[in-house]
Write a protein that holds these residues in place. Structure first.
Motif, PDB file in Angstrom:
ATOM      1  N   UNK A  67       0.911  -1.565  -0.266  1.00  0.00           N
ATOM      2  CA  UNK A  67       0.335  -0.136  -0.244  1.00  0.00           C
ATOM      3  C   UNK A  67       0.610   1.046   0.041  1.00  0.00           C
ATOM      4  N   UNK A  68       2.113   1.544   0.686  1.00  0.00           N
ATOM      5  CA  UNK A  68       2.695   2.192   1.060  1.00  0.00           C
ATOM      6  C   UNK A  68       3.579   2.733  -0.294  1.00  0.00           C
ATOM      7  N   UNK A  69       3.721   1.517  -0.795  1.00  0.00           N
ATOM      8  CA  UNK A  69       4.522   1.407  -1.957  1.00  0.00           C
ATOM      9  C   UNK A  69       3.637   2.310  -3.512  1.00  0.00           C
ATOM     10  N   UNK A  70       2.152   1.935  -3.353  1.00  0.00           N
ATOM     11  CA  UNK A  70       1.496   1.529  -4.812  1.00  0.00           C
ATOM     12  C   UNK A  70       0.925   2.916  -4.654  1.00  0.00           C
ATOM     13  N   UNK A  71       1.007   3.836  -3.068  1.00  0.00           N
ATOM     14  CA  UNK A  71      -0.011   4.834  -2.888  1.00  0.00           C
ATOM     15  C   UNK A  71      -1.065   3.922  -2.319  1.00  0.00           C
ATOM     16  N   UNK A  72      -1.609   3.526  -1.145  1.00  0.00           N
ATOM     17  CA  UNK A  72      -2.612   3.353  -1.026  1.00  0.00           C
ATOM     18  C   UNK A  72      -3.096   3.337   0.011  1.00  0.00           C
ATOM     19  N   UNK A  73      -3.856   3.939   1.002  1.00  0.00           N
ATOM     20  CA  UNK A  73      -4.086   4.491   2.261  1.00  0.00           C
ATOM     21  C   UNK A  73      -4.406   3.128   3.354  1.00  0.00           C
ATOM     22  N   UNK A  74      -3.706   2.952   4.078  1.00  0.00           N
ATOM     23  CA  UNK A  74      -3.803   2.556   5.544  1.00  0.00           C
ATOM     24  C   UNK A  74      -5.304   2.169   4.684  1.00  0.00           C
ATOM     25  N   UNK A  75      -6.225   2.498   5.033  1.00  0.00           N
ATOM     26  CA  UNK A  75      -7.770   2.066   5.400  1.00  0.00           C
ATOM     27  C   UNK A  75      -8.117   1.675   4.492  1.00  0.00           C
ATOM     28  N   UNK A  76      -7.555   1.776   3.339  1.00  0.00           N
ATOM     29  CA  UNK A  76      -7.854   0.740   1.908  1.00  0.00           C
ATOM     30  C   UNK A  76      -7.598  -0.286   2.331  1.00  0.00           C
ATOM     31  N   UNK A  77      -5.947  -0.588   2.387  1.00  0.00           N
ATOM     32  CA  UNK A  77      -5.263  -2.212   2.245  1.00  0.00           C
ATOM     33  C   UNK A  77      -6.144  -2.794   3.201  1.00  0.00           C
ATOM     34  N   UNK A  78      -6.921  -2.548   4.556  1.00  0.00           N
ATOM     35  CA  UNK A  78      -7.365  -2.956   5.650  1.00  0.00           C
ATOM     36  C   UNK A  78      -8.606  -3.284   5.198  1.00  0.00           C
ATOM     37  N   UNK A  79      -8.884  -2.216   4.547  1.00  0.00           N
ATOM     38  CA  UNK A  79     -10.462  -2.874   4.453  1.00  0.00           C
ATOM     39  C   UNK A  79     -10.623  -4.268   2.711  1.00  0.00           C
ATOM     40  N   UNK A  80      -9.614  -4.074   2.004  1.00  0.00           N
ATOM     41  CA  UNK A  80     -10.143  -4.326   1.327  1.00  0.00           C
ATOM     42  C   UNK A  80      -8.490  -5.925   0.870  1.00  0.00           C
ATOM     43  N   UNK A  81      -7.205  -5.777   1.686  1.00  0.00           N
ATOM     44  CA  UNK A  81      -6.874  -6.914   1.796  1.00  0.00           C
ATOM     45  C   UNK A  81      -7.128  -7.329   2.982  1.00  0.00           C
ATOM     46  N   UNK A  82      -6.829  -6.717   3.763  1.00  0.00           N
ATOM     47  CA  UNK A  82      -6.776  -7.436   5.454  1.00  0.00           C
ATOM     48  C   UNK A  82      -8.146  -7.417   5.920  1.00  0.00           C
ATOM     49  N   UNK A  83      -7.987  -8.376   5.569  1.00  0.00           N
ATOM     50  CA  UNK A  83      -9.801  -9.479   5.902  1.00  0.00           C
ATOM     51  C   UNK A  83      -9.604 -10.725   5.824  1.00  0.00           C
ATOM     52  N   UNK A  84      -8.249 -11.202   5.757  1.00  0.00           N
ATOM     53  CA  UNK A  84      -8.632 -12.501   5.807  1.00  0.00           C
ATOM     54  C   UNK A  84      -6.609 -12.972   6.478  1.00  0.00           C
ATOM     55  N   UNK A  85      -6.381 -14.351   6.951  1.00  0.00           N
ATOM     56  CA  UNK A  85      -5.182 -14.885   7.474  1.00  0.00           C
ATOM     57  C   UNK A  85      -3.992 -14.864   7.028  1.00  0.00           C
ATOM     58  N   UNK A  86      -3.029 -14.210   7.590  1.00  0.00           N
ATOM     59  CA  UNK A  86      -1.834 -14.311   5.969  1.00  0.00           C
ATOM     60  C   UNK A  86      -1.761 -15.454   5.629  1.00  0.00           C
ATOM     61  N   UNK A  87      -1.262 -15.420   3.997  1.00  0.00           N
ATOM     62  CA  UNK A  87      -1.323 -16.627   3.606  1.00  0.00           C
ATOM     63  C   UNK A  87       0.539 -17.611   3.092  1.00  0.00           C
ATOM     64  N   UNK A  88       0.307 -18.409   2.795  1.00  0.00           N
ATOM     65  CA  UNK A  88       1.967 -18.905   2.535  1.00  0.00           C
ATOM     66  C   UNK A  88       2.796 -18.047   1.810  1.00  0.00           C
TER      67      UNK A  88
END
Length: 187
Positions: free
Chosen positions: A62-83
């Motif tokens: 998110x930081x490298x691509x210019x996305x706010x943490x809230x966007x990452x939290x709502x769109x990507x950080x919604x499941x456990x860590x993958x292998x």
């Protein structure tokens, strides 16, 4: 922005971090999708740190691509860590915190591929992809049902002083790095 709109660029970003010119003539996307769809489940409590690093990888993207943490939290950080996330984050941590050498350049991909080879997945390009075999390998890894020297896990060493199956991943990696440094087999 939806989860699907962000997940694809995130996957591509991860893929590019560890697939370089040496592997560009083959595609490993089917394997990477499987690794990304498989939750990193751990039984050794300190391996939770590796899961946290994998989650933090989303925010680095998110930081490298210019996305706010809230966007990452709502769109990507919604499941456990993958292998896949855990392994890429570990390869980055290995390079940036332990093995960085500006004269050699970034070896994040090297650390990642050594883990894939140790697992037994190094030859699993798209044309050779076997989903049943990949499931067996990943189950064996997460159940610590691999050889005492680490073969079948993330790191294989030649002369183990301890059973790699009972060690947290961070210490396994350090045993591996110590061995290659002692042998002088760094490139």
């Amino acid at each position: 922005m939806t989860k699907n709109e962000l997940n694809d660029p995130y996957f591509e970003w991860m893929y590019r971090l560890v697939v370089d010119d040496r592997y560009s003539n083959k595609s490993y996307r089917r394997l990477f999708y499987k690794l990304h769809d498989t939750e990193f489940a751990y039984t050794i409590p300190m391996d939770g740190n590796r899961a946290e690093d994998g989650i933090e990888l989303r925010y680095r993207f998110g930081r490298e691509q210019g996305y706010r943490d809230a966007v990452i939290a709502n769109c990507l950080d919604i499941r456990p860590c993958s292998i896949l996330e855990m392994m890429i984050a570990l390869a980055i941590r290995c390079e940036e915190h332990i093995m960085e050498d500006p004269d050699i350049g970034n070896r994040t991909g090297q650390w990642f591929w050594s883990m894939l080879v140790s697992l037994g997945l190094g030859s699993m390009s798209d044309v050779r992809f076997d989903p049943v075999r990949v499931d067996e390998i990943l189950d064996r890894f997460m159940d610590h049902d691999y050889a005492p020297d680490g073969k079948g896990g993330l790191f294989t060493i030649r002369n183990p002083r301890f059973d790699m199956r009972s060690m947290e991943i961070w210490y396994q990696m350090n045993c591996y790095l110590n061995e290659i440094i002692r042998e002088g087999s760094l490139t």
